[in-house]
Scaffold this motif. Structure first.
Motif, PDB file in Angstrom:
ATOM      1  N   ASN A 156       0.864  -1.192   0.000  1.00 14.34           N
ATOM      2  CA  ASN A 156       0.000   0.000   0.000  1.00 14.34           C
ATOM      3  C   ASN A 156       0.894   1.234   0.000  1.00 14.34           C
ATOM      4  OD1 ASN A 156      -2.836   1.165   0.488  1.00 14.34           O
ATOM      5  ND2 ASN A 156      -1.564   2.244   1.985  1.00 14.34           N
ATOM      6  N   VAL A 157       0.436   2.279  -0.659  1.00 18.03           N
ATOM      7  CA  VAL A 157       1.188   3.534  -0.682  1.00 18.03           C
ATOM      8  C   VAL A 157       0.238   4.640  -0.235  1.00 18.03           C
ATOM      9  CG1 VAL A 157       2.692   5.016  -2.042  1.00 18.03           C
ATOM     10  CG2 VAL A 157       2.337   2.630  -2.752  1.00 18.03           C
ATOM     11  N   GLY A 158       0.532   5.255   0.899  1.00 18.54           N
ATOM     12  CA  GLY A 158      -0.348   6.307   1.437  1.00 18.54           C
ATOM     13  C   GLY A 158       0.469   7.511   1.877  1.00 18.54           C
ATOM     14  N   GLY A 178      -8.809   3.464  10.091  1.00 16.55           N
ATOM     15  CA  GLY A 178      -9.174   3.608   8.687  1.00 16.55           C
ATOM     16  C   GLY A 178      -8.022   3.512   7.710  1.00 16.55           C
ATOM     17  N   GLN A 179      -6.889   4.132   8.036  1.00 19.43           N
ATOM     18  CA  GLN A 179      -5.823   4.248   7.039  1.00 19.43           C
ATOM     19  C   GLN A 179      -5.210   2.874   6.755  1.00 19.43           C
ATOM     20  OE1 GLN A 179      -7.020   6.802   6.259  1.00 19.43           O
ATOM     21  NE2 GLN A 179      -5.577   8.495   6.420  1.00 19.43           N
ATOM     22  N   HIS A 180      -4.828   2.677   5.504  1.00 20.97           N
ATOM     23  CA  HIS A 180      -4.418   1.326   5.105  1.00 20.97           C
ATOM     24  C   HIS A 180      -3.124   0.873   5.780  1.00 20.97           C
ATOM     25  CE1 HIS A 180      -7.140   1.919   1.373  1.00 20.97           C
ATOM     26  NE2 HIS A 180      -7.811   1.658   2.458  1.00 20.97           N
ATOM     27  N   TRP A 181      -2.185   1.780   5.989  1.00 23.26           N
ATOM     28  CA  TRP A 181      -0.962   1.338   6.689  1.00 23.26           C
ATOM     29  C   TRP A 181      -1.287   1.026   8.148  1.00 23.26           C
ATOM     30  CZ3 TRP A 181       3.526   4.805   8.652  1.00 23.26           C
ATOM     31  CH2 TRP A 181       3.043   5.911   9.331  1.00 23.26           C
ATOM     32  N   SER A 213      -5.126   9.869  -1.424  1.00 19.54           N
ATOM     33  CA  SER A 213      -6.580   9.687  -1.506  1.00 19.54           C
ATOM     34  C   SER A 213      -6.957   8.225  -1.295  1.00 19.54           C
ATOM     35  CB  SER A 213      -7.089  10.102  -2.888  1.00 19.54           C
ATOM     36  OG  SER A 213      -6.792  11.444  -3.109  1.00 19.54           O
ATOM     37  N   PRO A 214      -8.142   7.980  -0.725  1.00 16.31           N
ATOM     38  CA  PRO A 214      -8.504   6.606  -0.392  1.00 16.31           C
ATOM     39  C   PRO A 214      -9.010   5.778  -1.567  1.00 16.31           C
ATOM     40  CG  PRO A 214     -10.213   8.107   0.375  1.00 16.31           C
ATOM     41  CD  PRO A 214      -9.155   8.952  -0.255  1.00 16.31           C
ATOM     42  N   LEU A 215      -8.095   5.059  -2.211  1.00 12.90           N
ATOM     43  CA  LEU A 215      -8.517   3.985  -3.112  1.00 12.90           C
ATOM     44  C   LEU A 215      -8.944   2.833  -2.196  1.00 12.90           C
ATOM     45  CD1 LEU A 215      -5.496   4.434  -5.523  1.00 12.90           C
ATOM     46  CD2 LEU A 215      -7.863   5.067  -5.989  1.00 12.90           C
ATOM     47  N   LEU A 304       2.952  22.708   1.941  1.00  9.27           N
ATOM     48  CA  LEU A 304       2.378  23.500   3.021  1.00  9.27           C
ATOM     49  C   LEU A 304       0.928  23.057   3.171  1.00  9.27           C
ATOM     50  CD1 LEU A 304       2.724  25.925   4.980  1.00  9.27           C
ATOM     51  CD2 LEU A 304       1.695  27.313   3.196  1.00  9.27           C
ATOM     52  N   GLU A 305       0.632  22.400   4.277  1.00  7.53           N
ATOM     53  CA  GLU A 305      -0.720  21.891   4.503  1.00  7.53           C
ATOM     54  C   GLU A 305      -1.589  23.004   5.079  1.00  7.53           C
ATOM     55  OE1 GLU A 305      -3.229  20.306   3.785  1.00  7.53           O
ATOM     56  OE2 GLU A 305      -2.540  18.270   4.106  1.00  7.53           O
ATOM     57  N   GLY A 306      -2.888  22.874   4.923  1.00  7.63           N
ATOM     58  CA  GLY A 306      -3.819  23.822   5.540  1.00  7.63           C
ATOM     59  C   GLY A 306      -4.412  24.767   4.516  1.00  7.63           C
ATOM     60  N   GLN A 322     -10.241  14.137  -6.413  1.00 12.66           N
ATOM     61  CA  GLN A 322     -10.290  12.717  -6.004  1.00 12.66           C
ATOM     62  C   GLN A 322     -11.504  12.409  -5.135  1.00 12.66           C
ATOM     63  OE1 GLN A 322      -9.259   9.901  -6.698  1.00 12.66           O
ATOM     64  NE2 GLN A 322      -7.103   9.833  -7.227  1.00 12.66           N
ATOM     65  N   ARG A 323     -11.812  13.292  -4.195  1.00 14.80           N
ATOM     66  CA  ARG A 323     -12.930  12.998  -3.280  1.00 14.80           C
ATOM     67  C   ARG A 323     -14.253  13.022  -4.035  1.00 14.80           C
ATOM     68  NH1 ARG A 323     -10.438  11.198   1.630  1.00 14.80           N
ATOM     69  NH2 ARG A 323      -8.340  12.056   1.421  1.00 14.80           N
ATOM     70  N   ALA A 324     -14.333  13.853  -5.075  1.00 16.92           N
ATOM     71  CA  ALA A 324     -15.537  13.862  -5.904  1.00 16.92           C
ATOM     72  C   ALA A 324     -15.602  12.570  -6.721  1.00 16.92           C
ATOM     73  CB  ALA A 324     -15.547  15.084  -6.811  1.00 16.92           C
TER      74      ALA A 324
HETATM   75  C1  LIG Z   1      -0.689  16.424   1.874  1.00 20.54           C
HETATM   76  C2  LIG Z   1      -1.439  15.323   2.570  1.00 20.54           C
HETATM   77  C3  LIG Z   1      -1.153  15.016   3.898  1.00 20.54           C
HETATM   78  C4  LIG Z   1      -1.821  14.013   4.566  1.00 20.54           C
HETATM   79  N1  LIG Z   1      -1.488  13.697   5.861  1.00 20.54           N
HETATM   80  C5  LIG Z   1      -2.078  12.645   6.484  1.00 20.54           C
HETATM   81  C6  LIG Z   1      -1.661  12.232   7.783  1.00 20.54           C
HETATM   82  O1  LIG Z   1      -0.770  12.803   8.392  1.00 20.54           O
HETATM   83  N2  LIG Z   1      -2.268  11.178   8.353  1.00 20.54           N
HETATM   84  C7  LIG Z   1      -3.263  10.499   7.720  1.00 20.54           C
HETATM   85  O2  LIG Z   1      -3.761   9.524   8.269  1.00 20.54           O
HETATM   86  N3  LIG Z   1      -3.688  10.866   6.485  1.00 20.54           N
HETATM   87  C8  LIG Z   1      -3.114  11.927   5.851  1.00 20.54           C
HETATM   88  N4  LIG Z   1      -3.515  12.314   4.614  1.00 20.54           N
HETATM   89  C9  LIG Z   1      -4.666  11.634   4.001  1.00 20.54           C
HETATM   90  C10 LIG Z   1      -4.252  10.305   3.456  1.00 20.54           C
HETATM   91  O3  LIG Z   1      -3.165  10.450   2.583  1.00 20.54           O
HETATM   92  C11 LIG Z   1      -5.408   9.656   2.710  1.00 20.54           C
HETATM   93  O4  LIG Z   1      -6.401   9.359   3.660  1.00 20.54           O
HETATM   94  C12 LIG Z   1      -5.034   8.401   1.942  1.00 20.54           C
HETATM   95  O5  LIG Z   1      -6.233   7.771   1.566  1.00 20.54           O
HETATM   96  C13 LIG Z   1      -4.175   7.448   2.720  1.00 20.54           C
HETATM   97  O6  LIG Z   1      -3.847   6.313   1.924  1.00 20.54           O
HETATM   98  P1  LIG Z   1      -4.561   4.917   2.172  1.00 20.54           P
HETATM   99  O7  LIG Z   1      -5.989   5.121   1.758  1.00 20.54           O
HETATM  100  O8  LIG Z   1      -3.813   3.963   1.296  1.00 20.54           O
HETATM  101  O9  LIG Z   1      -4.445   4.609   3.625  1.00 20.54           O
HETATM  102  C14 LIG Z   1      -2.838  13.313   3.912  1.00 20.54           C
HETATM  103  C15 LIG Z   1      -3.121  13.601   2.575  1.00 20.54           C
HETATM  104  C16 LIG Z   1      -2.431  14.584   1.896  1.00 20.54           C
HETATM  105  C17 LIG Z   1      -2.754  14.841   0.433  1.00 20.54           C
END
Ligand SMILES: Cc1cc2nc3c(=O)[nH]c(=O)nc-3n(C[C@H](O)[C@H](O)[C@H](O)COP(=O)(O)O)c2cc1C
Ligand SMILES: [Mn+2]
Length: 495
Positions: A156-158, A178-181, A213-215, A304-306, A322-324
Motif C-alpha cells: 500500500n502507498v499512502g 481507517g488508514q491502510h498502513w 486519496s482513499p482507493l 504547506l498543509e492547511g 479525487q474525493r468527488a
Molecule cells: C498532503 C497530505 C497530507 C496528509 N497527511 C495525512 C496524515 O498525516 N495522516 C493520515 O492519516 N492521512 C493523511 N492524509 C490523508 C491520506 O493520505 C489519505 O487518507 C489516503 O487515503 C491514505 O492512503 P490509504 O488510503 O492507502 O491509507 C494526507 C493527505 C495529503 C494529500
C-alpha cells in the motif's frame, strides 16, 4: 509514459508554471510563509535553490506547490487546462478502477547514494519547519509511505505525516483504524513485529494524487499509477526492508515503525488540512531509520498543509477532484440513477460535497447521503452533503445559494441531521470529548443533508406548465429571440 519529478519540473517550466527562487530563504518558517503567500496569489510551483544551512552539501533544493491550482493538476493528468469538473472527475473515476502491475528492475537513480547504519542522518535534507506553531520539521508532508500487508503480500502507498525526531527517528501520525498502513500495522502488532516502512520523496507527479486519496483497501497504488501511465511502474528492491519503491524517486527512507512504549516520540502540533493548527504535542509511534537512498543532488519535495479562504493547499486541490471521483464511484456502485455531476470545492477538502441529479424520486437525495455516509471513504469527508438538480451549476456558490434559498425547506425534507456517526477526529467544530479516539475509535460527526431539489410532495399545477414549482421570471423564448435579433437596433450592441 514514465515521468519523474525532474521531468515534471521541466514540463512546468515549459508552461511557465514554476518559479526558481535563487535568493536565500530560511527553512525555519520563512519558506512556509513564502509558500503561503504564493498560494494566496494562485501562483506557480516553487523551486527553492538556496536554503539557509543547506547551500552546499548533498541536498540543496526544495520543491513545493505544483498542485496549487486545478490547471496544473490537469496538466499532470494530461488533460486540457480548462477541462470541466465533470471531465476531470469522470477521467479519474475511470482510471482509479484500472490496474497495470509494476515491474521490478535491478537498479535506478534512487540508488546513486546509499547510506546505512550510524551514517544515517535525515537532516542532510533541507526539511522546512513549515509554520511557526508547528512542533518541528516535517519531513513527510508529501511523501509516499509504502508498507506491505503481511497476510496478502500486497503493498500500500499512502500519504501520512512524519516529523524529524532524532537524526534517525521519525514520529508519525499513524491512524490504526481507517488508514491502510494502520490496518497493516495492526497485523504486524498481532505478530509482535515492528512494521517495515519505506518513505518515498519525489517521483512521478501523479503519485501524490493517488497516495493522498482513499482507493479501496487491498488495492496497490503502484498498480493504479501504472494504469494512469499506461505502462508498468519501475520499482527497485529496498536495501533493508522487504519493500519496493520507484527507481526514479528522489529520496527513499527505509526503516521500521513501532508503538512499543519505549519507541513513542513526541509529535505535533501540525497545521492540519482544516486550516487549523491542531494536536498538542502527542506521543506517537516512531520509525527508526535503517537506510537512506537518494539521487545525486536530490530535490526535496514537501507541501504547506492547511487551506484557508483565499489559499488552497495542494492537498485540497487534489482532494477536490479525487474525493468527488471516489464519491461518484460510490454512488454508481450503489446503483443510484442519474447523477449528472459531483463537485467538491477546494476550500472544504471534501468535508462538504455537492451532488447534481436529474431527480427520479423524492427519496433520492436521502439515498445519496446514506450511501456516502455508509462508505469508509467518509471517515474524514462528506460531513455536509448538498444535493441540487441539473439546472443548478453546483460549482457556483451563487447558484447553490439560490437553490438553498428558494427550493429548500428545512422541515419539508430539506435538512436531515444524522447525529453521532463516525467521522474526523481533527475537526475543531467537534467537541474534544467526541474526538477521543482512544475511547471512541474514531471521531464522531453530526452529518447533515441539504436537499435543495424541488419537493415532489408538492402538487403539479396546470398554470405552472404542469410543474411543482412556479415558472421563473425569464422572458418567453420567442421574446428573447426577438430581443436578440433587434439588439443593435436598440443601441445596446456595446453591452
Ligand atoms: C498532503 C497530505 C497530507 C496528509 N497527511 C495525512 C496524515 O498525516 N495522516 C493520515 O492519516 N492521512 C493523511 N492524509 C490523508 C491520506 O493520505 C489519505 O487518507 C489516503 O487515503 C491514505 O492512503 P490509504 O488510503 O492507502 O491509507 C494526507 C493527505 C495529503 C494529500
Ligand atoms: Mn491504499
Amino acid at each position: 509514459m514514465a515521468m519523474d519529478l525532474r521531468d515534471w519540473i521541466t514540463q512546468l517550466d515549459g508552461a511557465k508554471e514554476v518559479r526558481r527562487i535563487g535568493a536565500e530563504v530560511h527553512w525555519d518558517c520563512e519558506l512556509g510563509a513564502v509558500a503561503r503567500r504564493v498560494l494566496e496569489k494562485r501562483g506557480p510551483a516553487l523551486l527553492f535553490e538556496s536554503i539557509t544551512d543547506y547551500k552546499d552539501g548533498p541536498a540543496t533544493q526544495v520543491f513545493t506547490g505544483s498542485y496549487g491550482t486545478r490547471k496544473r493538476l490537469a496538466l499532470a493528468l494530461g488533460l486540457p487546462p480548462d477541462v470541466t469538473n465533470t471531465g476531470i472527475v469522470q477521467y479519474v473515476m475511470k482510471k482509479n478502477q484500472e490496474r497495470i502491475k509494476p515491474v521490478l528492475v535491478e537498479t535506478g537513480p534512487v540508488k546513486e547514494n546509499v547510506v546505512k547504519g550510524d551514517k544515517v542522518d535525515q537532516t542532510i535534507f533541507p526539511v522546512p519547519r513549515w509554520g511557526h506553531r508547528e512542533g518541528g520539521r516535517y519531513i513527510h508532508t508529501f511523501s509516499h509511505i509504502v508498507t506491505r500487508d503481511p497476510e496478502t503480500g500486497v503493498m500500500n502507498v499512502g500519504m501520512y505525516r512524519g516529523m524529524v525526531g532524532k537524526k534517525d527517528t521519525t514520529p508519525m501520525l499513524l491512524i490504526k483504524g481507517g488508514q491502510h498502513w494502520g490496518q497493516h500495522f495492526n497485523k504486524y502488532a498481532e505478530r509482535g513485529e515492528e512494521m517495515p516502512v519505506a518513505c518515498v520523496i519525489g517521483g512521478d507527479p501523479i503519485l501524490p494524487f493517488l497516495s493522498g486519496s482513499p482507493l479501496p483497501a487491498g488495492v496497490c497504488e503502484w498498480d493504479v499509477l501504472g494504469a494512469y501511465r499506461g505502462e508498468p511502474v519501475q520499482l527497485v528492491q529496498c536495501e533493508t526492508v522487504d519493500l519496493e519503491v520507484p527507481a526514479n524517486a528522489e529520496i527513499v527512507i527505509e526503516g521500521f515503525i513501532s508503538d512499543a512504549p519505549d519507541r513513542l516520540e513526541m509529535e505535533g502540533p501540525f497545521g492540519e488540512f482544516t486550516g487549523y493548527v491542531s494536536d498538542l504535542p502527542t506521543p506517537r509511534p516512531s520509525m527508526r531509520i535503517t537506510c537512506i537512498t537518494y539521487r545525486n543532488k536530490p530535490i526535496f519535495q514537501g507541501t504547506l498543509e492547511g487551506t484557508l479562504p483565499g489559499s488552497y493547499s495542494e492537498n485540497s486541490v487534489m482532494s477536490s477532484v479525487q474525493r468527488a471521483a471516489i464519491a461518484w464511484n460510490i454512488l454508481k456502485n450503489a446503483g443510484i440513477p442519474s447523477i449528472t455531476d459531483v463537485y467538491v470545492h477546494p476550500i472544504t477538502n471534501g468535508t462538504n460535497i455537492c451532488v447534481q441529479i436529474k431527480k427520479q424520486y423524492q427519496g433520492q437525495p436521502k439515498q445519496i447521503a446514506a450511501a456516502l455516509w455508509g462508505s469508509s471513504a467518509a471517515q474524514y469527508r462528506y460531513k455536509h452533503v448538498f444535493v441540487a438538480e441539473d439546472d443548478i451549476d453546483i460549482s457556483s456558490y451563487e447558484q447553490l445559494d439560490w437553490a438553498m434559498a428558494y427550493r429548500m425547506n428545512a422541515l419539508e425534507d430539506g435538512i436531515v441531521v444524522f447525529p453521532g456517526t463516525f467521522g474526523s477526529p481533527i475537526d475543531p467544530s467537534t467537541p474534544l470529548h467526541d474526538r477521543n479516539i482512544q475511547q471512541l475509535g474514531s471521531g464522531l460527526w453530526n452529518r447533515v443533508l441539504f436537499d435543495m431539489t424541488r419537493n415532489w410532495r408538492f402538487e403539479r399545477h396546470p398554470e405552472w406548465d404542469n410543474e411543482r414549482f412556479p415558472p421563473t421570471v425569464r422572458p418567453a423564448p420567442a421574446d428573447e429571440a426577438t430581443v436578440k435579433a433587434r439588439w443593435q437596433e436598440y443601441g445596446l450592441g456595446d453591452l
